[in-house]
Write an enzyme that holds these catalytic residues in place. Structure first.
Site, PDB file in Angstrom:
ATOM      1  N   HIS A  54       0.840  -1.204   0.000  1.00 36.84           N
ATOM      2  CA  HIS A  54       0.000   0.000   0.000  1.00 36.84           C
ATOM      3  C   HIS A  54       0.877   1.256   0.000  1.00 36.84           C
ATOM      4  CE1 HIS A  54      -3.625   2.360   1.473  1.00 36.84           C
ATOM      5  NE2 HIS A  54      -2.628   3.166   1.798  1.00 36.84           N
ATOM      6  N   GLU A  55       1.838   1.296   0.918  1.00 32.80           N
ATOM      7  CA  GLU A  55       2.698   2.472   1.010  1.00 32.80           C
ATOM      8  C   GLU A  55       3.638   2.581  -0.198  1.00 32.80           C
ATOM      9  OE1 GLU A  55       1.951   4.627   3.078  1.00 32.80           O
ATOM     10  OE2 GLU A  55       0.629   3.415   4.317  1.00 32.80           O
ATOM     11  N   HIS A  58       1.837   4.375  -2.944  1.00 26.46           N
ATOM     12  CA  HIS A  58       1.932   5.834  -2.811  1.00 26.46           C
ATOM     13  C   HIS A  58       3.291   6.334  -3.286  1.00 26.46           C
ATOM     14  CE1 HIS A  58      -1.815   6.256  -0.698  1.00 26.46           C
ATOM     15  NE2 HIS A  58      -1.414   5.620   0.396  1.00 26.46           N
TER      16      HIS A  58
END
Length: 257
Positions: A54-55, A58
């Protein structure tokens, strides 16, 4: 500039723990302890792995969009230490997940929004994290569906399929929660560049508290959680998954609940 970065050995270790959990689910059927341990390792190890993904979503989107500093910060090597405060961003979300079954948003990457090329890139950076969770959910669901098709099912394969399906359901739940347009969550980050200045200021003021308020509502008001899980179940089934199988996976991975 190239985004090439060495994958963190910690991430690889977490991935190995998750795979070990899957193997125990599949082949540890003669021992209930090993079967339960396998489900726990698969679900919780997989949850931390997807937190990193998820990170990374980003960070890689920000890198492609102009914030080259994310590489120097170590965000591109999937090391969970770079994304998290050990207590607030990793242990606390794991504890909330174990107790309440709600995947609290965990790690965070610091993006230099002034370095991003335009508002579209800013929105894409926010959406990329939840999108990674949704992609993982689809892959896991399809893997279970294809693995069960035409197979001779054993208790082990059902246990593995159940744990994977529950992990997929958690990914969908993470996607839905994160994509809500609430300050402090990715959904707000996606629309924030396009909002009037006053709305952006309001968001900055309530950002530290708004997500906490959401989770208090979800934990304290059972009907709210019920509606959320109905939406999650609908999406899971739309991808070809089984909500009933996911509940079996939850029982295996969280026998204390």
């Amino acid at each position: 500039m190239s985004a090439t970065s060495k994958i963190s050995p910690i991430f690889l270790a977490l991935l190995g723990v998750t795979v070990l959990g899957g193997l125990l689910c599949a082949f540890g059927t003669a021992n209930k302890f090993l079967l339960g341990l396998g489900a726990i390792l698969l679900v919780f190890g997989g949850y931390v792995v997807t937190l990193c993904l998820h990170e990374f979503g980003h960070a890689i989107t920000a890198f492609r969009g102009g914030d080259w500093a994310v590489r120097g910060k170590g965000y591109l090597n999937l090391d969970p230490r770079r994304y998290t405060d050990p207590v607030l961003s990793l242990l606390l979300p794991l504890l909330i997940l174990a107790i309440g079954g709600i995947p609290l948003p965990g790690g965070a990457v610091w993006i230099n929004h002034h370095a991003l090329r335009n508002k579209k890139v800013e929105s894409a950076v926010s959406v990329a994290g939840p999108a990674a969770n949704l992609v993982v959910a689809i892959v896991l669901t399809l893997a279970v569906a294809l693995g069960f098709r035409g197979a001779t099912l054993s208790f082990g394969s059902i246990s593995l399929g159940a744990a994977l399906t529950y992990l997929a359901m958690l990914q969908i739940l993470t996607f839905i929660i994160n994509i809500l347009p609430i300050p402090g969550l990715d959904g707000w980050g996606a629309i924030e560049p396009w909002l009037p200045y006053q709305a952006q200021e309001f968001g900055r003021k309530v950002r530290p508290w708004a997500p906490l308020g959401l989770f208090v509502i979800l934990i304290a008001i059972p009907p709210a959680v019920g509606v959320l899980y109905q939406i999650v179940g609908f999406i899971l089934q739309a991808f070809g998954g089984s909500y009933e199988l996911a509940l079996i996976g939850q029982q295996l991975a969280m026998p204390w609940r």
